[in-house]
Write a protein that holds these residues in place. Structure first.
Motif, PDB file in Angstrom:
ATOM      1  N   CYS A 186       0.837  -1.198   0.000  1.00  0.00           N
ATOM      2  CA  CYS A 186       0.000   0.000   0.000  1.00  0.00           C
ATOM      3  C   CYS A 186       0.879   1.257   0.000  1.00  0.00           C
ATOM      4  CB  CYS A 186      -0.913  -0.019   1.218  1.00  0.00           C
ATOM      5  SG  CYS A 186      -2.039   1.369   1.332  1.00  0.00           S
ATOM      6  N   ALA A 187       1.937   1.251   0.816  1.00  0.00           N
ATOM      7  CA  ALA A 187       2.847   2.394   0.893  1.00  0.00           C
ATOM      8  C   ALA A 187       3.577   2.621  -0.423  1.00  0.00           C
ATOM      9  CB  ALA A 187       3.863   2.161   2.021  1.00  0.00           C
ATOM     10  N   HIS A 188       4.152   1.562  -0.971  1.00  0.00           N
ATOM     11  CA  HIS A 188       4.969   1.716  -2.177  1.00  0.00           C
ATOM     12  C   HIS A 188       4.133   2.111  -3.388  1.00  0.00           C
ATOM     13  CE1 HIS A 188       8.197  -1.135  -0.304  1.00  0.00           C
ATOM     14  NE2 HIS A 188       8.226   0.082   0.205  1.00  0.00           N
ATOM     15  N   THR A 189       2.984   1.480  -3.550  1.00  0.00           N
ATOM     16  CA  THR A 189       2.146   1.824  -4.707  1.00  0.00           C
ATOM     17  C   THR A 189       1.577   3.226  -4.569  1.00  0.00           C
ATOM     18  OG1 THR A 189       0.251   0.699  -3.675  1.00  0.00           O
ATOM     19  CG2 THR A 189       1.562  -0.565  -5.262  1.00  0.00           C
ATOM     20  N   GLY A 190       1.263   3.629  -3.338  1.00  0.00           N
ATOM     21  CA  GLY A 190       0.761   4.983  -3.138  1.00  0.00           C
ATOM     22  C   GLY A 190       1.783   6.044  -3.502  1.00  0.00           C
ATOM     23  N   MET A 191       3.036   5.820  -3.141  1.00  0.00           N
ATOM     24  CA  MET A 191       4.081   6.777  -3.501  1.00  0.00           C
ATOM     25  C   MET A 191       4.398   6.729  -4.989  1.00  0.00           C
ATOM     26  SD  MET A 191       4.617   8.619  -0.929  1.00  0.00           S
ATOM     27  CE  MET A 191       6.099   9.508  -1.436  1.00  0.00           C
ATOM     28  N   ASP A 192       4.210   5.591  -5.610  1.00  0.00           N
ATOM     29  CA  ASP A 192       4.317   5.514  -7.069  1.00  0.00           C
ATOM     30  C   ASP A 192       3.285   6.437  -7.713  1.00  0.00           C
ATOM     31  OD1 ASP A 192       5.219   4.632  -9.547  1.00  0.00           O
ATOM     32  OD2 ASP A 192       4.050   2.782  -9.516  1.00  0.00           O
ATOM     33  N   ALA A 193       2.055   6.390  -7.212  1.00  0.00           N
ATOM     34  CA  ALA A 193       0.994   7.243  -7.759  1.00  0.00           C
ATOM     35  C   ALA A 193       1.312   8.717  -7.559  1.00  0.00           C
ATOM     36  CB  ALA A 193      -0.343   6.893  -7.108  1.00  0.00           C
ATOM     37  N   LEU A 194       1.792   9.083  -6.379  1.00  0.00           N
ATOM     38  CA  LEU A 194       2.139  10.485  -6.130  1.00  0.00           C
ATOM     39  C   LEU A 194       3.260  10.938  -7.062  1.00  0.00           C
ATOM     40  CD1 LEU A 194       1.772  13.065  -4.475  1.00  0.00           C
ATOM     41  CD2 LEU A 194       3.429  12.139  -2.835  1.00  0.00           C
ATOM     42  N   THR A 195       4.233  10.078  -7.283  1.00  0.00           N
ATOM     43  CA  THR A 195       5.315  10.402  -8.208  1.00  0.00           C
ATOM     44  C   THR A 195       4.777  10.609  -9.618  1.00  0.00           C
ATOM     45  OG1 THR A 195       6.837   9.103  -6.857  1.00  0.00           O
ATOM     46  CG2 THR A 195       7.567   9.663  -9.072  1.00  0.00           C
ATOM     47  N   HIS A 196       3.831   9.787 -10.030  1.00  0.00           N
ATOM     48  CA  HIS A 196       3.215   9.989 -11.341  1.00  0.00           C
ATOM     49  C   HIS A 196       2.625  11.387 -11.461  1.00  0.00           C
ATOM     50  CE1 HIS A 196       2.577   5.351 -11.667  1.00  0.00           C
ATOM     51  NE2 HIS A 196       3.789   5.707 -12.031  1.00  0.00           N
ATOM     52  N   ASP A 197       1.924  11.817 -10.415  1.00  0.00           N
ATOM     53  CA  ASP A 197       1.323  13.151 -10.442  1.00  0.00           C
ATOM     54  C   ASP A 197       2.381  14.239 -10.569  1.00  0.00           C
ATOM     55  OD1 ASP A 197      -1.384  12.406 -10.186  1.00  0.00           O
ATOM     56  OD2 ASP A 197      -1.205  12.231  -8.010  1.00  0.00           O
ATOM     57  N   LEU A 198       3.390  14.189  -9.692  1.00  0.00           N
ATOM     58  CA  LEU A 198       4.360  15.281  -9.642  1.00  0.00           C
ATOM     59  C   LEU A 198       5.306  15.279 -10.832  1.00  0.00           C
ATOM     60  CD1 LEU A 198       4.995  15.327  -5.809  1.00  0.00           C
ATOM     61  CD2 LEU A 198       4.203  17.246  -7.202  1.00  0.00           C
ATOM     62  N   GLU A 199       5.519  14.134 -11.451  1.00  0.00           N
ATOM     63  CA  GLU A 199       6.309  14.131 -12.685  1.00  0.00           C
ATOM     64  C   GLU A 199       5.479  14.574 -13.882  1.00  0.00           C
ATOM     65  OE1 GLU A 199      10.222  12.149 -12.853  1.00  0.00           O
ATOM     66  OE2 GLU A 199       8.918  10.388 -12.830  1.00  0.00           O
ATOM     67  N   ALA A 200       4.218  14.158 -13.932  1.00  0.00           N
ATOM     68  CA  ALA A 200       3.363  14.559 -15.053  1.00  0.00           C
ATOM     69  C   ALA A 200       3.148  16.072 -15.081  1.00  0.00           C
ATOM     70  CB  ALA A 200       2.017  13.842 -14.967  1.00  0.00           C
ATOM     71  N   ILE A 201       3.055  16.680 -13.909  1.00  0.00           N
ATOM     72  CA  ILE A 201       2.791  18.113 -13.821  1.00  0.00           C
ATOM     73  C   ILE A 201       3.932  18.939 -14.403  1.00  0.00           C
ATOM     74  CG2 ILE A 201       2.699  19.984 -12.103  1.00  0.00           C
ATOM     75  CD1 ILE A 201       0.699  18.155 -10.556  1.00  0.00           C
ATOM     76  N   VAL A 202       5.179  18.457 -14.277  1.00  0.00           N
ATOM     77  CA  VAL A 202       6.318  19.218 -14.813  1.00  0.00           C
ATOM     78  C   VAL A 202       6.858  18.635 -16.116  1.00  0.00           C
ATOM     79  CG1 VAL A 202       6.990  20.056 -12.533  1.00  0.00           C
ATOM     80  CG2 VAL A 202       8.036  17.957 -13.430  1.00  0.00           C
ATOM     81  N   ALA A 203       6.283  17.536 -16.593  1.00  0.00           N
ATOM     82  CA  ALA A 203       6.759  16.933 -17.844  1.00  0.00           C
ATOM     83  C   ALA A 203       6.538  17.888 -19.006  1.00  0.00           C
ATOM     84  CB  ALA A 203       6.050  15.608 -18.100  1.00  0.00           C
ATOM     85  N   VAL A 204       7.441  17.871 -19.960  1.00  0.00           N
ATOM     86  CA  VAL A 204       7.344  18.834 -21.062  1.00  0.00           C
ATOM     87  C   VAL A 204       6.140  18.564 -21.959  1.00  0.00           C
ATOM     88  CG1 VAL A 204       9.812  19.333 -21.048  1.00  0.00           C
ATOM     89  CG2 VAL A 204       8.945  17.479 -22.501  1.00  0.00           C
TER      90      VAL A 204
END
Length: 404
Positions: A186-204
């Motif tokens: 639950c912890a690892h997959t949740g942080m994977d999802a958060l990383t998806h958000d924060l990388e997508a927001i700054v992706a070119v």
């Protein structure tokens, strides 16, 4: 002109699994992992619903975590013998990712793994089968994405397959499947999802379409991840939706070097795998700081801090950035994820490092070089070279400041 691609249908909410009985076809190949779906009774439900739809079924099971090229080839061989017109992939990211790659090989038997890894270079699929993805974990969102991650164990490298052709036709996002997730997952997959958000927001390649999904997902994660980690069923359901929204965002906006490094360090060390979500959680704060030297990225991170309502975010850009980094690091503390490769252990606990300094030093330059070739590197907001990549990697090893 840009493109925004999602599955044709997304069925979500409790009971969504029942939609399988409405499918039209003759044969379905069900691809699953190590047995959790069978133990939970969900595999039988899937088989029963498909039989109710009038289909013959076959099972390809035992797909390992971090699926291998060899498993992909075995699964494709099984599909070529059974000739399904539906592929049903069920479980966490691993069985769904593996089944996506099997699907390519099933439709194009002459296709090599190297051919699959040509970014957005796949031929048209759906000449033989359509694809249903049923997620049981709340992080990878591979049920709605154009990505698959397959490990070449001979090279010790995880390779992303990236093409809109492997976006599933149907995604089933049923929170009932997540209730048996162990706490660490639950912890690892949740942080994977958060990383998806924060990388997508700054992706070119971000767009207003991807931004809206990522920002809302991030707020859902803010409110629900720690509760979900501690077993709150309602929070588990929220997280299952949140990770799916994050997946829809990054599948179109793409990602950045957090994922490049996670892919290339995951199977690189002799002490065992660095679990993907844990790698993302450890590397994300460092990459946010590193990317913030680009004005575009800094402005986007400031926007995130303000949207999240983080304390101090209204005072200055630097304060907003620091608040965002501290917020991510606090998640790691709350979820018992270490802050560095040095302190990472196979069981996810700090203080039992499995990657020695000597091994890290012997491999750092090559890992950085491999990460430069990852499909995610090109959309990072800060342009990269191997020297910069190695600097970021070194900071991720011992939780030090990056020498810009």
């Amino acid at each position: 002109m840009a493109r925004f691609c999602l599955p044709r249908d997304i069925y979500h909410g409790t009971g969504a699994l029942e939609t399988l009985k409405t499918l039209k076809g003759k044969r379905a190949m069900i691809c699953v992992g190590g047995g959790s779906m069978k133990r939970g009774g969900f595999l039988k439900k899937v088989e029963d619903y498909l039989h109710e739809a009038g289909m013959e079924t076959a099972l390809f099971e035992g797909i390992e975590s971090d699926p291998s090229v060899e498993t992909v080839m075995k699964g494709a061989e099984a599909m070529l013998k059974f000739e399904p017109d539906w592929i049903i992939a069920m479980g966490g990211g691993s069985p769904i990712d593996a089944a996506k790659a099997m699907w390519i090989k099933y439709e194009y038997p002459e296709c090599t793994f190297e051919d699959m890894c040509k970014v957005f270079g796949l031929p048209k699929l759906r000449t033989k089968a359509h694809f249903v993805a049923i997620s049981s974990t709340s992080g990878t969102a591979t049920e709605v994405t154009a990505f698959s991650i397959i490990t070449d164990y001979q090279k010790g490298i995880k390779f992303p397959i990236a093409d809109f052709e492997i976006t599933p036709d149907i995604a089933i996002v049923d929170p009932e499947l997540t209730l048996t997730m162990p706490q660490k997952l639950c912890a690892h997959t949740g942080m994977d999802a958060l990383t998806h958000d924060l990388e997508a927001i700054v992706a070119v390649a971000h767009s207003p379409y991807s931004d809206a999904l990522a920002i809302h997902s991030m707020k859902m994660i803010r409110d629900s991840l720690v509760k979900s980690y501690h077993g709150d069923a309602a929070a588990r359901a929220v997280m299952h939706d949140a990770q799916c929204l994050a997946g829809m965002s990054f599948s179109n906006a793409l990602l950045g070097i957090v994922h490049s490094l996670a892919h290339k360090t995951g199977a690189a060390f002799s002490g065992g795998h660095i679990i993907h979500g844990a790698a993302n959680a450890m590397y994300l704060p460092k990459v946010i700081k590193f990317n913030s030297t680009v004005p575009f990225a800094m402005d986007r991170y400031v926007m995130c801090a303000k949207e999240l309502g983080l304390a101090g975010a209204e005072t200055s850009k630097e304060a907003s950035l620091n608040a965002l980094i501290a917020w991510v690091r606090k998640f790691n503390d709350d979820l018992n994820i270490p802050h560095s490769i040095k302190d990472y252990a196979a069981n996810g606990l700090p203080g039992e490092g499995m990657v020695s300094k000597e091994e890290f030093e012997s491999k750092a330059a090559q890992i950085a070089e491999n990460a430069m070739g990852d499909a995610c590197t090109g959309c990072n907001p800060r342009q990269m070279d191997a020297s910069l990549m190695e600097k970021v990697l070194r900071a991720c090893y011992d939780d030090s400041e990056i020498d810009f």
